[in-house]
Design a protein around this motif. Structure first.
Motif, mmCIF file in Angstrom:
data_model
loop_
_atom_site.group_PDB
_atom_site.id
_atom_site.type_symbol
_atom_site.label_atom_id
_atom_site.label_comp_id
_atom_site.label_asym_id
_atom_site.label_seq_id
_atom_site.Cartn_x
_atom_site.Cartn_y
_atom_site.Cartn_z
ATOM 1 N N HIS A 66 0.840 -1.199 0.000
ATOM 2 C CA HIS A 66 0.000 0.000 0.000
ATOM 3 C C HIS A 66 0.879 1.254 0.000
ATOM 4 C CE1 HIS A 66 -3.425 2.553 0.773
ATOM 5 N NE2 HIS A 66 -2.729 3.118 1.751
ATOM 6 N N GLY A 67 0.583 2.185 -0.893
ATOM 7 C CA GLY A 67 1.327 3.440 -0.966
ATOM 8 C C GLY A 67 2.553 3.392 -1.854
ATOM 9 N N TRP A 68 2.793 2.262 -2.510
ATOM 10 C CA TRP A 68 3.946 2.108 -3.392
ATOM 11 C C TRP A 68 3.476 1.730 -4.793
ATOM 12 C CZ3 TRP A 68 9.084 2.720 -1.885
ATOM 13 C CH2 TRP A 68 9.285 2.900 -0.529
ATOM 14 N N THR A 69 4.316 1.993 -5.799
ATOM 15 C CA THR A 69 4.006 1.612 -7.170
ATOM 16 C C THR A 69 5.290 1.438 -7.975
ATOM 17 O OG1 THR A 69 2.605 2.147 -9.075
ATOM 18 C CG2 THR A 69 3.838 3.962 -8.122
ATOM 19 N N TRP A 70 5.178 0.730 -9.078
ATOM 20 C CA TRP A 70 6.282 0.598 -10.029
ATOM 21 C C TRP A 70 6.058 1.594 -11.161
ATOM 22 C CZ3 TRP A 70 10.637 -2.230 -9.632
ATOM 23 C CH2 TRP A 70 10.661 -3.244 -8.683
ATOM 24 N N VAL A 71 7.121 2.267 -11.615
ATOM 25 C CA VAL A 71 7.037 3.174 -12.756
ATOM 26 C C VAL A 71 8.165 2.880 -13.736
ATOM 27 C CG1 VAL A 71 5.860 5.079 -11.561
ATOM 28 C CG2 VAL A 71 8.357 4.989 -11.575
ATOM 29 N N ASP A 72 7.856 3.026 -15.011
ATOM 30 C CA ASP A 72 8.879 3.008 -16.059
ATOM 31 C C ASP A 72 9.223 4.464 -16.329
ATOM 32 O OD1 ASP A 72 8.800 0.264 -16.340
ATOM 33 O OD2 ASP A 72 7.376 0.307 -17.992
ATOM 34 N N CYS A 73 10.506 4.769 -16.415
ATOM 35 C CA CYS A 73 10.888 6.163 -16.601
ATOM 36 C C CYS A 73 12.247 6.276 -17.290
ATOM 37 C CB CYS A 73 10.925 6.891 -15.266
ATOM 38 S SG CYS A 73 12.060 6.169 -14.087
ATOM 39 N N TYR A 74 12.535 7.483 -17.736
ATOM 40 C CA TYR A 74 13.849 7.828 -18.262
ATOM 41 C C TYR A 74 14.544 8.712 -17.233
ATOM 42 C CZ TYR A 74 12.433 6.244 -22.881
ATOM 43 O OH TYR A 74 12.002 5.488 -23.935
ATOM 44 N N VAL A 75 15.783 8.406 -16.912
ATOM 45 C CA VAL A 75 16.596 9.262 -16.048
ATOM 46 C C VAL A 75 17.137 10.376 -16.932
ATOM 47 C CG1 VAL A 75 18.614 9.392 -14.547
ATOM 48 C CG2 VAL A 75 17.205 7.313 -14.581
ATOM 49 N N LEU A 76 17.054 11.617 -16.448
ATOM 50 C CA LEU A 76 17.462 12.778 -17.247
ATOM 51 C C LEU A 76 18.739 13.400 -16.712
ATOM 52 C CD1 LEU A 76 13.944 14.447 -17.508
ATOM 53 C CD2 LEU A 76 14.988 12.807 -19.075
ATOM 54 N N ASP A 77 19.540 13.936 -17.639
ATOM 55 C CA ASP A 77 20.744 14.654 -17.215
ATOM 56 C C ASP A 77 20.392 16.117 -16.959
ATOM 57 O OD1 ASP A 77 20.552 15.850 -19.720
ATOM 58 O OD2 ASP A 77 22.336 14.889 -20.536
#
Length: 82
Positions: free
Chosen positions: A31-42
């Motif tokens: 509860h209160g957590w999730t998985w995300v797909d993302c790009y790390v940015l410079d």
């Protein structure tokens, strides 16, 4: 764009800026957590890595994208252009 700090997860000793692609709702989490797909940015806002992260959405801090902000035009300049 979001700034991920220790408020998002203890794994972020140093904060990182990311662009979230999607939330992985098919995965069961605590509860209160999730998985995300993302790009790390410079620092320039360019993607340097793609990652899948386990985070607390309440800890994601929105970041203003400087490149997409509109430049304000003084009122007098807008009237003079007419």
């Amino acid at each position: 764009m979001y700034l991920l700090t220790r408020r998002a997860s203890v794994q972020f000793r140093q904060s990182i800026t990311v662009r979230v692609i999607r939330e992985r709702t098919e995965r069961r989490t605590y509860h209160g957590w999730t998985w995300v797909d993302c790009y790390v940015l410079d620092a320039r806002g360019d993607a340097i890595a793609r990652r899948e992260l386990f985070v607390m959405p309440a800890g994601l801090q929105p970041v203003v994208d400087r490149a997409s902000r509109r430049t304000k035009v003084p009122r007098n300049a807008a009237r003079a252009a007419r």
